[in-house]
Design a protein around this motif. Structure first.
Motif, PDB file in Angstrom:
ATOM      1  N   PRO A 188       0.811  -1.217   0.000  1.00  0.00           N
ATOM      2  CA  PRO A 188       0.000   0.000   0.000  1.00  0.00           C
ATOM      3  C   PRO A 188       0.846   1.269   0.000  1.00  0.00           C
ATOM      4  O   PRO A 188       0.438   2.284  -0.549  1.00  0.00           O
ATOM      5  N   ALA A 192       0.475   4.307  -2.541  1.00  0.00           N
ATOM      6  CA  ALA A 192       0.235   5.643  -2.005  1.00  0.00           C
ATOM      7  C   ALA A 192       1.218   6.646  -2.572  1.00  0.00           C
ATOM      8  O   ALA A 192       0.846   7.778  -2.910  1.00  0.00           O
ATOM      9  N   ILE A 235      -9.304   7.959  -4.974  1.00  0.00           N
ATOM     10  CA  ILE A 235      -8.304   7.088  -4.358  1.00  0.00           C
ATOM     11  C   ILE A 235      -8.409   7.276  -2.855  1.00  0.00           C
ATOM     12  O   ILE A 235      -8.360   8.405  -2.357  1.00  0.00           O
ATOM     13  N   ILE A 237      -6.769   6.124   0.839  1.00  0.00           N
ATOM     14  CA  ILE A 237      -5.609   5.502   1.466  1.00  0.00           C
ATOM     15  C   ILE A 237      -5.820   5.478   2.972  1.00  0.00           C
ATOM     16  O   ILE A 237      -5.991   6.527   3.604  1.00  0.00           O
ATOM     17  N   PRO A 246       0.961   3.461   4.994  1.00  0.00           N
ATOM     18  CA  PRO A 246      -0.305   3.144   4.320  1.00  0.00           C
ATOM     19  C   PRO A 246      -0.635   1.663   4.478  1.00  0.00           C
ATOM     20  O   PRO A 246       0.186   0.797   4.172  1.00  0.00           O
ATOM     21  N   PHE A 249      -5.176   0.652   0.181  1.00  0.00           N
ATOM     22  CA  PHE A 249      -5.277   1.559  -0.962  1.00  0.00           C
ATOM     23  C   PHE A 249      -6.435   1.120  -1.835  1.00  0.00           C
ATOM     24  O   PHE A 249      -6.500  -0.047  -2.239  1.00  0.00           O
TER      25      PHE A 249
END
Length: 412
Positions: A188, A192, A235, A237, A246, A249
């Motif tokens: 993730p 990110a 998007i 996160i 992160p 996602f």
């Protein structure tokens, strides 16, 4: 739910992100984000959510800074992943490769392409910049890519095929190791950073509440295009409230429906993995294929295995090159590529492809016309491409109408 700051911010929100993370030019937003979605992985919503935690107030600027400052280098965990691009990949594979054969080596390029659709479970581990491991867990098999100091190994248990590459050691090894599987260790955080590199005046960035992901309290950062005409809806996160890593996602299409990409942890542990996690010795009798064999064409499947997934963002370096142009900016930017010789798609009329193959190509695309002439638009839920009959290509995370308008403008 914590009363988080939801005021919009723009490119200023990423001013603290390092130069490498902001290197991607804004015009490449659709290609960079779509490239990740199309050639790497995503996560179905199978995370253990136990309610929205009450966390201290934080602004979007502060949350982006928290992501940029996160320095966790040791972790292990499990992904539950899926991708839904709306692309008939199985049909394409069967049409392009007789019998659907994928090749005989254990090279990551082939195996990772399986992650472009469907649902998959992965296990990841990292111990600094010199040791990482990613495993794809099947119902009765496990395929692993291991980076241990100066070496990269890939192997599926029970197989007699092993892939090997050399990689320079040190913190920057991933940036300079041409033979290493760059797309293999996507997390993730990787997703990110790609998304945050796109933030600019055409983007809204807000904090949209809190969540719990893999047992960890997290803030939710929401990134949305301000422009109309993009196929990207938003998007989201999920950012670890404690260390800024992160954890999840999610990339949603403007058309709605199931997420195109949804990547995150079901389990995560930020303690150092055991050294044995990254140890690998080829099984007795296994065939070891070296990366340079594939690159120099010594292996019969080398031509198909040169390009690793997730590298569409490298188109950034083509800007200004002959035959390559960028139309527009931000989320609605479109890459225009002129094919050498001004030749479009092969056709049955010209005798270049069998009639059966022509029918397959026609079924994949929509015929369009305009001031530019005529062409075919190939669509997914995220990335669309217009191939004109005179050999031009227009591609981006934009609608079909936007591609036609771009081609018309270029024809004036």
């Amino acid at each position: 739910m914590a009363p988080n700051d939801s005021a919009e911010t723009t490119g200023e929100a990423t001013s603290t992100v390092g130069g490498g993370r902001r290197k991607a030019s804004r015009y490449i937003v659709p290609v960079a984000v779509a490239g990740v979605a199309a050639a790497t992985i995503g996560l179905v919503p199978a995370l253990a959510n136990t309610g929205d935690p009450d966390l201290p107030k934080i602004s979007a600027q502060e949350l982006v800074e928290k992501i940029a400052a996160s320095d966790e280098e040791q972790l292990s965990g499990t992904f539950k992943i899926s991708t839904d691009l709306g692309l008939p990949l199985d049909g394409l594979a069967g049409a392009l490769v007789p019998g659907g054969e994928r090749g005989g080596t254990a090279a990551p390029q082939d195996k990772l392409m399986e992650l472009t659709s469907g649902t998959h479970t992965l296990r990841v581990a990292a111990d600094g910049p010199e040791r990482q491991k990613l495993s794809i867990l099947g119902s009765s098999s496990e395929y692993s890519v291991i980076h241990n100091q100066g070496e990269v190994w890939a192997y599926e248990n029970g197989s007699d095929e092993v892939y090997h590459a050399e990689a320079p050691e040190g913190r920057d090894a991933g940036e300079h190791a041409e033979n290493a599987p760059k797309g293999a260790a996507a997390t993730p955080k990787d997703f990110a950073e790609q998304a945050l590199a796109t933030v600019g005046d055409t983007t809204s960035v807000t904090v949209d509440g809190t969540a719990q992901v893999a047992g960890r309290d997290a803030y939710q950062l929401l990134i949305k295009p301000k422009q109309s005409g993009s196929t990207v809806g938003s998007i989201r996160i999920a950012v670890d409230a404690e260390n800024g890593v992160p954890l999840k996602f999610t990339l949603s299409a403007a058309s709605g429906g199931k997420a195109v990409v949804d990547a995150g942890f079901t389990k995560v542990d930020f303690s150092r993995p055991a050294a044995s996690t990254f140890a690998f010795t080829p099984p007795a009798g296994a065939k070891v294929t070296e990366a340079d064999e594939l690159e120099t064409g010594k292996d019969e499947h080398g031509a198909a295995q040169k390009a690793l997934p997730g590298q569409l963002a490298e188109l950034e370096g083509l800007a200004g090159e002959e035959g390559f142009n960028v139309i527009g900016e931000g989320w609605t930017s479109i890459a225009e590529i002129k094919a050498p010789g001004g030749k479009g798609l092969p056709s049955a009329e010209s005798g270049e492809v069998p009639a059966e193959a022509q029918g397959f190509l026609d079924a994949l695309g929509d015929k369009v016309t305009g001031k530019f002439g005529s062409g075919t638009v190939f669509t997914t839920r995220l990335v669309n491409a217009l191939l004109t009959d005179d050999g031009s290509v227009y591609v981006g995370a934009v609608t079909k109408d936007a591609l036609v308008r771009a081609a018309d403008a270029a024809a004036r």
